[in-house]
Design a protein around this motif. Structure first.
Motif, PDB file in Angstrom:
ATOM      1  N   ASP A  80       0.839  -0.975   0.003  1.00  0.00           N
ATOM      2  CA  ASP A  80       0.007  -0.016  -0.155  1.00  0.00           C
ATOM      3  C   ASP A  80       1.072   1.521  -0.092  1.00  0.00           C
ATOM      4  O   ASP A  80       0.769   2.210   0.720  1.00  0.00           O
ATOM      5  CB  ASP A  80      -0.913  -0.099   1.137  1.00  0.00           C
ATOM      6  CG  ASP A  80      -2.054   1.159   1.006  1.00  0.00           C
ATOM      7  OD1 ASP A  80      -2.262   1.494  -0.165  1.00  0.00           O
ATOM      8  OD2 ASP A  80      -2.782   1.303   1.944  1.00  0.00           O
ATOM      9  N   THR A 136       6.750   7.160  11.129  1.00  0.00           N
ATOM     10  CA  THR A 136       5.377   6.618  10.277  1.00  0.00           C
ATOM     11  C   THR A 136       4.803   7.933   9.683  1.00  0.00           C
ATOM     12  O   THR A 136       5.103   9.200  10.251  1.00  0.00           O
ATOM     13  CB  THR A 136       4.273   5.796  10.903  1.00  0.00           C
ATOM     14  OG1 THR A 136       3.915   6.777  12.116  1.00  0.00           O
ATOM     15  CG2 THR A 136       5.034   4.609  11.822  1.00  0.00           C
ATOM     16  N   ALA A 137       4.177   7.745   8.623  1.00  0.00           N
ATOM     17  CA  ALA A 137       3.385   8.935   8.218  1.00  0.00           C
ATOM     18  C   ALA A 137       2.212   9.466   9.224  1.00  0.00           C
ATOM     19  O   ALA A 137       2.084  10.636   9.606  1.00  0.00           O
ATOM     20  CB  ALA A 137       2.830   8.704   6.899  1.00  0.00           C
ATOM     21  N   THR A 138       1.791   8.353   9.958  1.00  0.00           N
ATOM     22  CA  THR A 138       0.843   8.871  10.942  1.00  0.00           C
ATOM     23  C   THR A 138       1.475   9.646  12.007  1.00  0.00           C
ATOM     24  O   THR A 138       0.877  10.830  12.267  1.00  0.00           O
ATOM     25  CB  THR A 138       0.568   7.457  11.821  1.00  0.00           C
ATOM     26  OG1 THR A 138      -0.055   6.492  10.950  1.00  0.00           O
ATOM     27  CG2 THR A 138      -0.547   7.956  12.914  1.00  0.00           C
ATOM     28  N   ASN A 141       1.823  13.274  10.577  1.00  0.00           N
ATOM     29  CA  ASN A 141       0.571  14.013  10.793  1.00  0.00           C
ATOM     30  C   ASN A 141       0.417  14.470  12.091  1.00  0.00           C
ATOM     31  O   ASN A 141      -0.117  15.511  12.403  1.00  0.00           O
ATOM     32  CB  ASN A 141      -0.452  13.162  10.104  1.00  0.00           C
ATOM     33  CG  ASN A 141      -0.207  13.084   8.565  1.00  0.00           C
ATOM     34  OD1 ASN A 141      -0.038  13.905   8.144  1.00  0.00           O
ATOM     35  ND2 ASN A 141      -0.839  12.104   8.041  1.00  0.00           N
ATOM     36  N   TYR A 164      -8.237   9.393   5.100  1.00  0.00           N
ATOM     37  CA  TYR A 164      -7.235   8.714   6.002  1.00  0.00           C
ATOM     38  C   TYR A 164      -5.821   9.178   6.002  1.00  0.00           C
ATOM     39  O   TYR A 164      -5.169   9.491   4.920  1.00  0.00           O
ATOM     40  CB  TYR A 164      -7.033   7.212   5.372  1.00  0.00           C
ATOM     41  CG  TYR A 164      -6.441   6.152   6.379  1.00  0.00           C
ATOM     42  CD1 TYR A 164      -6.965   5.869   7.528  1.00  0.00           C
ATOM     43  CD2 TYR A 164      -5.395   5.796   5.968  1.00  0.00           C
ATOM     44  CE1 TYR A 164      -6.365   4.977   8.758  1.00  0.00           C
ATOM     45  CE2 TYR A 164      -4.593   4.959   7.088  1.00  0.00           C
ATOM     46  CZ  TYR A 164      -5.341   4.788   8.489  1.00  0.00           C
ATOM     47  OH  TYR A 164      -4.530   3.895   9.165  1.00  0.00           O
ATOM     48  N   HIS A 165      -5.424   9.545   7.159  1.00  0.00           N
ATOM     49  CA  HIS A 165      -4.145  10.000   7.389  1.00  0.00           C
ATOM     50  C   HIS A 165      -3.312   9.043   8.446  1.00  0.00           C
ATOM     51  O   HIS A 165      -2.518   9.593   9.091  1.00  0.00           O
ATOM     52  CB  HIS A 165      -4.125  11.353   7.801  1.00  0.00           C
ATOM     53  CG  HIS A 165      -4.893  12.485   6.796  1.00  0.00           C
ATOM     54  ND1 HIS A 165      -4.369  12.892   5.899  1.00  0.00           N
ATOM     55  CD2 HIS A 165      -6.324  12.939   7.042  1.00  0.00           C
ATOM     56  CE1 HIS A 165      -4.976  13.540   5.142  1.00  0.00           C
ATOM     57  NE2 HIS A 165      -6.277  13.618   5.753  1.00  0.00           N
ATOM     58  N   GLY A 166      -3.619   7.678   8.546  1.00  0.00           N
ATOM     59  CA  GLY A 166      -2.973   7.031   9.469  1.00  0.00           C
ATOM     60  C   GLY A 166      -3.871   6.947  10.822  1.00  0.00           C
ATOM     61  O   GLY A 166      -4.968   7.578  10.725  1.00  0.00           O
ATOM     62  N   GLU A 224      -5.152  15.225   1.916  1.00  0.00           N
ATOM     63  CA  GLU A 224      -4.453  14.675   0.785  1.00  0.00           C
ATOM     64  C   GLU A 224      -4.651  15.614  -0.394  1.00  0.00           C
ATOM     65  O   GLU A 224      -5.854  15.965  -0.451  1.00  0.00           O
ATOM     66  CB  GLU A 224      -4.693  13.355   0.401  1.00  0.00           C
ATOM     67  CG  GLU A 224      -4.329  12.274   1.371  1.00  0.00           C
ATOM     68  CD  GLU A 224      -4.785  10.643   0.760  1.00  0.00           C
ATOM     69  OE1 GLU A 224      -3.865  10.153   0.221  1.00  0.00           O
ATOM     70  OE2 GLU A 224      -5.859  10.296   0.949  1.00  0.00           O
ATOM     71  N   ASN A 229      -7.919   7.123  -0.160  1.00  0.00           N
ATOM     72  CA  ASN A 229      -7.986   5.836   0.777  1.00  0.00           C
ATOM     73  C   ASN A 229      -9.468   5.710   0.696  1.00  0.00           C
ATOM     74  O   ASN A 229      -9.934   4.733   1.479  1.00  0.00           O
ATOM     75  CB  ASN A 229      -7.679   6.070   2.206  1.00  0.00           C
ATOM     76  CG  ASN A 229      -6.226   6.161   2.315  1.00  0.00           C
ATOM     77  OD1 ASN A 229      -5.437   5.092   2.104  1.00  0.00           O
ATOM     78  ND2 ASN A 229      -5.353   7.272   2.466  1.00  0.00           N
ATOM     79  N   ASP A 257      -0.652  16.150   2.999  1.00  0.00           N
ATOM     80  CA  ASP A 257      -0.419  14.756   3.149  1.00  0.00           C
ATOM     81  C   ASP A 257      -0.189  13.857   1.923  1.00  0.00           C
ATOM     82  O   ASP A 257      -1.025  13.480   1.182  1.00  0.00           O
ATOM     83  CB  ASP A 257      -1.448  13.942   4.046  1.00  0.00           C
ATOM     84  CG  ASP A 257      -0.984  12.598   4.607  1.00  0.00           C
ATOM     85  OD1 ASP A 257       0.067  12.041   3.820  1.00  0.00           O
ATOM     86  OD2 ASP A 257      -1.667  11.866   5.231  1.00  0.00           O
ATOM     87  N   THR A 259       1.636  11.195   1.562  1.00  0.00           N
ATOM     88  CA  THR A 259       2.308   9.886   1.657  1.00  0.00           C
ATOM     89  C   THR A 259       1.651   8.938   0.398  1.00  0.00           C
ATOM     90  O   THR A 259       2.739   8.216   0.075  1.00  0.00           O
ATOM     91  CB  THR A 259       1.508   9.270   2.865  1.00  0.00           C
ATOM     92  OG1 THR A 259       1.783  10.133   3.984  1.00  0.00           O
ATOM     93  CG2 THR A 259       2.017   8.047   3.139  1.00  0.00           C
ATOM     94  N   HIS A 260       0.601   9.227  -0.111  1.00  0.00           N
ATOM     95  CA  HIS A 260      -0.025   8.132  -1.005  1.00  0.00           C
ATOM     96  C   HIS A 260       0.363   8.857  -2.610  1.00  0.00           C
ATOM     97  O   HIS A 260       0.460   8.484  -3.622  1.00  0.00           O
ATOM     98  CB  HIS A 260      -1.324   7.646  -1.197  1.00  0.00           C
ATOM     99  CG  HIS A 260      -1.298   6.540  -0.067  1.00  0.00           C
ATOM    100  ND1 HIS A 260      -2.741   6.065   0.089  1.00  0.00           N
ATOM    101  CD2 HIS A 260      -0.575   5.673   0.427  1.00  0.00           C
ATOM    102  CE1 HIS A 260      -2.652   4.891   0.669  1.00  0.00           C
ATOM    103  NE2 HIS A 260      -1.338   4.989   0.987  1.00  0.00           N
ATOM    104  N   LYS A 284       6.077   6.054   4.310  1.00  0.00           N
ATOM    105  CA  LYS A 284       6.182   4.844   3.447  1.00  0.00           C
ATOM    106  C   LYS A 284       7.103   4.569   2.564  1.00  0.00           C
ATOM    107  O   LYS A 284       8.127   4.266   2.781  1.00  0.00           O
ATOM    108  CB  LYS A 284       4.877   5.031   2.878  1.00  0.00           C
ATOM    109  CG  LYS A 284       3.382   4.798   3.853  1.00  0.00           C
ATOM    110  CD  LYS A 284       2.133   4.225   3.219  1.00  0.00           C
ATOM    111  CE  LYS A 284       1.106   4.114   3.799  1.00  0.00           C
ATOM    112  NZ  LYS A 284      -0.330   3.647   3.419  1.00  0.00           N
TER     113      LYS A 284
HETATM  114  C1  LIG Z   1      -2.617   9.375   3.174  1.00  0.00           C
HETATM  115  C2  LIG Z   1      -1.801   8.692   4.209  1.00  0.00           C
HETATM  116  N1  LIG Z   1      -1.433   9.189   5.284  1.00  0.00           N
HETATM  117  C3  LIG Z   1      -0.909   8.411   6.283  1.00  0.00           C
HETATM  118  C4  LIG Z   1      -0.794   7.066   6.134  1.00  0.00           C
HETATM  119  C5  LIG Z   1      -0.135   6.476   7.444  1.00  0.00           C
HETATM  120  O1  LIG Z   1       0.950   5.977   7.011  1.00  0.00           O
HETATM  121  P1  LIG Z   1       1.414   4.890   8.169  1.00  0.00           P
HETATM  122  O2  LIG Z   1       0.746   3.690   8.260  1.00  0.00           O
HETATM  123  O3  LIG Z   1       2.992   4.626   7.663  1.00  0.00           O
HETATM  124  O4  LIG Z   1       1.587   5.565   9.453  1.00  0.00           O
HETATM  125  C6  LIG Z   1      -1.473   6.465   5.229  1.00  0.00           C
HETATM  126  C7  LIG Z   1      -1.530   4.999   5.431  1.00  0.00           C
HETATM  127  O5  LIG Z   1      -2.164   4.356   4.589  1.00  0.00           O
HETATM  128  C8  LIG Z   1      -2.205   7.317   4.283  1.00  0.00           C
HETATM  129  O6  LIG Z   1      -2.751   6.515   3.015  1.00  0.00           O
END
Ligand SMILES: Cc1ncc(COP(=O)(O)O)c(C=O)c1O
Length: 463
Positions: A80, A136-138, A141, A164-166, A224, A229, A257, A259-260, A284
């Motif tokens: 993912d 982590t991205a969580t 954030n 979704y941001h973790g 995002e 998500n 964000d 991340t994706h 990620k």
């Molecule tokens: C947009 C976004 N931000 C943050 C996260 C969190 O990433 P992590 O699981 O590495 O903390 C995700 C996880 O899917 C995500 O999609």
């Protein structure tokens, strides 16, 4: 039961049988692990893979995964996005070996040269010059939200419904029917009802954004650039400009964000679409699968953070962690950004994704199936409707669990993995045209079986 539901259920049942017959070793490992792991898996969501238990991985290289029963898969799930650089890219592996074996020291509580290189490179890509690291991205954030509240002295954050941001407490708010905010269904043990910390509206709804920011009580908007998500929900023309303008008018900070959405290019949507966020969060993929998170801030936000005299910017102050910014993750990030997820690699990944999307279109057109597919650079997501949704709420309403499960299992039984819990496919620099064409071929069989043209799969499952 309608004809179509019955057909989907029949395909699903046949695929479950195939899966069980082909994965005895995975099943055995799963059963054994039930004694020592919650739900029999190292992370509870892994138990939710289709087929009743996850496939256990034996090895992974590039865009290919091999399981313990000896089956090979083209991997479009790529963790993912965590493995967007491909599995074990040689440059990242070499950097990890250098750091761990030759130089020594995975976690030091001291900076290494790699950190500033990675900060500079991320700044070059995303335009925010100052960076800090997380695991982590969580966490990136969570720390971004804390900093924004501290800088502005405001209590709320604004998110978009079905974002979704973790596992970020403040983000677990959705709009239910009638547009009332509520704690997201299934939210586990929230410390406080997140509707007390968070305002929420639909993505692409600028009127609602304006309304919710108007009293200047919102510290920041966390979004995002495109929702990824809940399927992919793209911004409508003018949405980002309007969002930036509303933030500027009300003194609200804007967090992108990425991340994706890094899939949109080396600098994510921020660079591809000319966005001007105050903070960028990411994680990620940027360390080639080694855990990392990062947040970048504009020069102005950097000055505001530096002026926070009373804020204890370490973990006991709520921002930071012992392992954050560790030497190993930064060595991996330097190699991954410098040598793997390069501008040239993105060009290749875009071309592969175009081929992937064209293959899906051909199949859908040939069988007259009213589904669509939404690309975002190197990623694409299938949508079970002719028109992609424009809000998270509309996207959530399109979710079709039985159809999705049957489709995923059909593909998996024929050696193709797409991201569990969505219909996302991601290209890596190691993905090949043959990988994409294999998906097209298997997808055609799945569509024939599930959407009606023929009851029998056109693509033979593995022996
Ligand atoms: C947009 C976004 N931000 C943050 C996260 C969190 O990433 P992590 O699981 O590495 O903390 C995700 C996880 O899917 C995500 O999609």
């Amino acid at each position: 039961m309608s004809d179509s539901s019955a057909r989907i259920a029949a395909v699903h049942a046949a695929e479950v049988e195939r899966f069980a017959a082909a994965h005895p070793r995975s099943r055995e490992l799963f059963e054994c692990a039930r004694g020592s792991l919650v739900s029999g898996v190292p992370m509870t969501w892994m138990a939710k893979w289709v087929g009743g238990h996850p496939v256990y991985a034996a090895s992974a290289r590039g865009a290919c995964v091999e399981d313990v029963d000896g089956h090979r898969y083209v991997d479009f799930a790529l963790g993912d996005t965590g493995a967007m650089a491909g599995h074990s890219p040689p440059a990242t592996v070499a950097a990890i070996e250098r750091r761990l074996r030759d130089d020594g020291g995975a976690t030091l509580m001291l900076p290494t040269e790699d950190a500033a290189w990675v900060g500079e490179e991320l700044g070059r890509r995303f335009g925010t010059p100052l960076w800090s690291f997380a695991l982590t991205a969580t966490d990136a954030n969570r720390w971004g939200l804390r900093l924004c509240r501290e800088m502005t002295g405001r209590p709320f954050v604004l998110v978009f419904s079905h974002c979704y941001h973790g596992s970020v407490d403040e983000s677990f708010v959705t709009l239910e029917a009638g547009a009332r905010p509520r704690s997201r269904a299934g939210n586990v043990g929230p410390a406080v009802d997140p509707t007390t910390t968070t305002r929420v509206c639909e993505f692409n709804d600028l009127d609602a954004v304006e309304r919710l920011l108007a009293d200047e009580q919102v510290a920041c908007v966390l979004t995002e650039p495109a929702l990824t998500n809940i399927g992919i929900v793209l911004p409508e023309p003018g949405f980002h400009e309007g969002l930036r303008a509303a933030c500027d008018r009300t003194g609200t900070l804007l967090i992108a964000d990425e991340t994706h959405t890094l899939s949109a290019g080396p600098g994510g949507c921020t660079a591809a679409w000319g966005l001007r966020p105050d903070l960028v969060t990411i994680g990620k993929a940027i360390a080639g699968g080694v855990p990392i998170g990062a947040y970048g801030v504009s020069a102005e936000v950097g000055e505001r953070i530096a002026a926070l005299d009373d804020a204890d910017l370490v973990d006991v102050g709520g921002v930071g962690g012992t392992l954050a910014g560790n030497a190993l993750s930064l060595a991996a990030a330097r190699a991954t950004l410098g040598e793997v997820l390069t501008a040239e690699a993105f060009e290749l990944m875009f071309a592969l994704c175009e081929r992937f999307v064209a293959g899906v279109h051909e199949v859908l057109a040939a069988d007259d199936v009213p589904w669509s597919i939404v690309p975002l650079g190197a990623r694409a997501e299938l949508c079970f409707a002719p028109e992609p949704p424009r809000t998270g709420g509309a996207a959530a309403a399109l979710h079709d669990g039985p159809l999705e499960d049957a489709l995923h299992l059909f593909l998996l039984n024929r050696g193709v993995l797409i991201t569990p819990f969505h219909n996302m496919a991601l290209m890596s620099p190691a993905t090949t045209e043959a990988d994409v064409d294999r998906h097209t071929e298997v997808f055609a069989g799945a569509v024939a079986a599930l959407a009606g043209a023929g009851a029998d799969a056109a693509v033979a499952p593995r022996a």
